[in-house]
Design a protein around this motif. Sequence first.
Motif: not given
Length: 226
Positions: A123, A182, A186, A206
């Motif tokens: 990221v 993930t 983010a 991402i």
Amino acid sequence: RSSDLSRLIKKELPQTTILILSGYDDFSYAKEAISIGVSQYLLKPLSRDRLLDVLRDIKKQKDKEQEQQRYLAQFTDEMQEYLASSRRGFFDALVSGRASMTDLLERAEKLGLDLVAQQYNIVLFLVEDVLPAAAGMEQAAGVQDALYNRFAGDAKVTVFRLGIDMLVFLVRSGLSTIEQETQRCADAVETHCAPLGNTVHWSVVIGKPVARLSAVAQCYRRTRQA
């Protein structure tokens, strides 16, 4: 009472040095003063020379403490700079694709990084433009610091600083949870960036998960391209 005042001062200003001159020759008063954190409990009458000696001793002790604090602060700053440089060097080796897995794992171990996982992802937090420059850059730097501290010690995310305009988050997790981890990363980045408003133009990018540590370099390049 002097003990009540001393207790209040120590609560509000714990670094304050307190010296009590008292006419009470009672061990219970001295014991109470010690428990509060009073540096000296002296009985009256007290000669001028004796008082000056005590004050000199207190000053020497304070000077010594301040010197130790300066040394500790300098040592801490140097260690943080060293670790930041070492982490940046490790990341450069990781994404260059030229370092062996053995070397990467050895370097990671020295840095206290556990990189063993089933899946990896990248990221990116990118600062694209700053308006106005001075105020915006200070805000962006503050957000970077906040994000770095936010993920300090996180078992699933490691942060790398790449200059003043980029942070890289290396996400590690299992096959069934990599997407969730993930997105958690983010979302945290976007939450911290919300106060920036229109003073800083930023992006969160991402990547797509990969199954091997050796594939992180390719994941990073593709994310940068995106």
